[in-house]
Write an enzyme that holds these catalytic residues in place. Sequence first.
Site, short mmCIF file in Angstrom:
data_model
loop_
_atom_site.label_atom_id
_atom_site.label_comp_id
_atom_site.label_asym_id
_atom_site.label_seq_id
_atom_site.Cartn_x
_atom_site.Cartn_y
_atom_site.Cartn_z
CG ASN A 1 47.37 43.07 4.43
OD1 ASN A 1 47.67 44.17 4.34
ND2 ASN A 1 46.14 42.40 4.30
CG ASP B 1 41.63 49.89 5.55
OD1 ASP B 1 42.15 51.10 4.89
OD2 ASP B 1 41.80 48.69 5.28
C1 UD1 Z 1 44.96 42.42 8.89
C2 UD1 Z 1 44.89 42.99 7.56
C3 UD1 Z 1 43.80 43.21 6.80
C4 UD1 Z 1 42.89 42.21 7.09
C5 UD1 Z 1 42.77 41.33 8.42
C6 UD1 Z 1 42.19 40.13 8.63
C7 UD1 Z 1 47.08 44.04 7.37
C8 UD1 Z 1 47.82 45.41 7.35
N1 UD1 Z 1 45.71 44.29 7.29
O1 UD1 Z 1 44.28 43.62 9.80
O2 UD1 Z 1 43.56 43.61 5.59
O3 UD1 Z 1 41.43 42.36 6.61
O4 UD1 Z 1 44.12 41.32 8.85
O5 UD1 Z 1 42.48 39.33 7.83
O6 UD1 Z 1 47.88 43.18 7.41
N2 UD1 Z 1 40.81 42.96 16.96
C9 UD1 Z 1 40.48 43.29 18.36
N3 UD1 Z 1 41.52 43.32 19.21
C10 UD1 Z 1 42.90 43.29 18.81
C11 UD1 Z 1 43.08 42.96 17.35
C12 UD1 Z 1 42.16 42.84 16.60
O7 UD1 Z 1 39.29 43.24 18.45
O8 UD1 Z 1 43.62 43.54 19.60
C13 UD1 Z 1 39.57 42.69 16.02
C14 UD1 Z 1 39.46 43.55 15.09
O9 UD1 Z 1 38.73 44.87 15.68
C15 UD1 Z 1 38.86 42.95 14.08
C16 UD1 Z 1 39.34 41.67 14.14
O10 UD1 Z 1 39.83 41.56 15.41
O11 UD1 Z 1 37.32 42.89 13.84
C17 UD1 Z 1 40.50 40.98 13.04
O12 UD1 Z 1 41.57 42.03 13.24
P1 UD1 Z 1 43.02 41.57 12.81
O13 UD1 Z 1 43.15 40.23 12.49
O14 UD1 Z 1 44.12 42.03 13.90
O15 UD1 Z 1 43.38 42.51 11.67
P2 UD1 Z 1 44.58 43.42 11.32
O16 UD1 Z 1 45.71 42.78 11.63
O17 UD1 Z 1 44.05 44.72 11.89
#
Ligand code: UD1
Length: 427
Positions: free
Chosen positions: A23, A116
């Site tokens: 990540n 995923d």
């Molecule tokens: C990253 C990690 C993933 C990990 C996650 C949380 C990578 C490649 N992946 O994913 O393995 O599980 O952090 O630790 O680094 N969300 C929104 N709107 C947005 C962005 C996010 O609603 O604009 C929500 C997502 O749907 C989710 C939550 O916020 O429910 C967390 O997402 P986020 O922290 O952004 O995870 P990722 O960066 O996708």
Amino acid sequence: MERFVVAGGARLAGEVRVTGAKNSVLKLMAASLLAEGTSRLTAVPEILDVAIMSELLRRLGCTVVRDGDAVDITVPERPGHEADYDLVRRMRASIAVLGPLVARCGEAKVALPGGDAIGSRGLDMHIAGLTRLGATVQSEHGYLLARAPRLTGASVWLDFPSVGATENLLMASVLAKGRTTIDNAAREPDIVDLCGFLRAMGAQIGGVGTSTLEVEGVEALWPAEHRTLPDRIVAGTWAMAATMTRGDVFVRGGRAEHLEVALGKLEQAGAVVTASPDGFGVRMDGRPRAVDVVTLPYPGFPTDLQPMMMALNAVADGTAMITENVFEARWMFVNELTRLGADVRTDGHHAVVRGRERLSGAPVRAHDIRAGAALVLAGLAAEGTTEVHDIAHIDRGYEGFLASLLDLGADVRREDVPEDGFEQRRR
Ligand code: UD1
């Protein structure tokens, strides 16, 4: 199509080495787009997602060359600005090029991701943040289009400390005109790692490791060299494997301070955890006790270790409540775990797991990276043989998974499966 065939009952013992964090490295690779010239990343894991990100960068005009555990990325004066659907759909983290491309090229066209199968995972905070920085962002024909001749610093407040949105906004704001403040920013070690690389490239970032990041935009960045931090989720996976199999494993390179809550949970389950400067050891003598877990943004219990913790509770003594606060649909894994005899009930964000003395081996399917690893762990603690199908997911995030399992004494093999092999075995 390949599968792991896991014979249950082995006690994992010995040493396993943790490589650089998936990540983190994917975002470091994206960040290299911010400067013309050659950046060098070291401790880069040999995993499928790194190969996908390398291909994405090549299509943007970069040269990407692996040299042992290092990867050299040479970025041209004018990189391309389009990330195609065929790559983005294979790896959601491709969205990390959005921020750097708008900052560097003034525009970006990035396919809307798949990735995923663990929840809706919106991009609203990425879009709102870039808009605050002066970009116009539209969604058209399955692509996100972002444009800004020059981004302008602004104050951004995230509704949730999203890892991906924090990273994209950081990478966009380092080249913006003026000061940006990102409030309620994610504090994951991966973010700290990204800040370290950006600073080595000449970025001015304050508040690193806190939930308020302050960025003073600069005119240009230069390429840099950076060592990727060790993968705490891989390290945590081995810690859970040791606990579930009543084993004794030293996780070389694992950083216990990045896993405080998770290792604390294993201690509650009965494991003995010993931290040292080179890694940490996990020893378990009897059957684990059930432990409740609530997933939260860092430094809370990581959602990426939740499936392994559920597998552990499935063989623990007692009943545990697992609360998933980060990804709502991570329960897809439950259906597979119950095929192994686990007793799990879900209701909204909660799952109640009643521990069984033993699970029983069966064919199961990995829906994502972490669920795949957790199913292998469950197979190790099950009676008989477990076949884990769709293991390409595991290859996305675990370097040398099979070799490490064999080194630790597991009875596992990897084999090809005919196209319809899984359905036949499941009947
Ligand atoms: C990253 C990690 C993933 C990990 C996650 C949380 C990578 C490649 N992946 O994913 O393995 O599980 O952090 O630790 O680094 N969300 C929104 N709107 C947005 C962005 C996010 O609603 O604009 C929500 C997502 O749907 C989710 C939550 O916020 O429910 C967390 O997402 P986020 O922290 O952004 O995870 P990722 O960066 O996708």
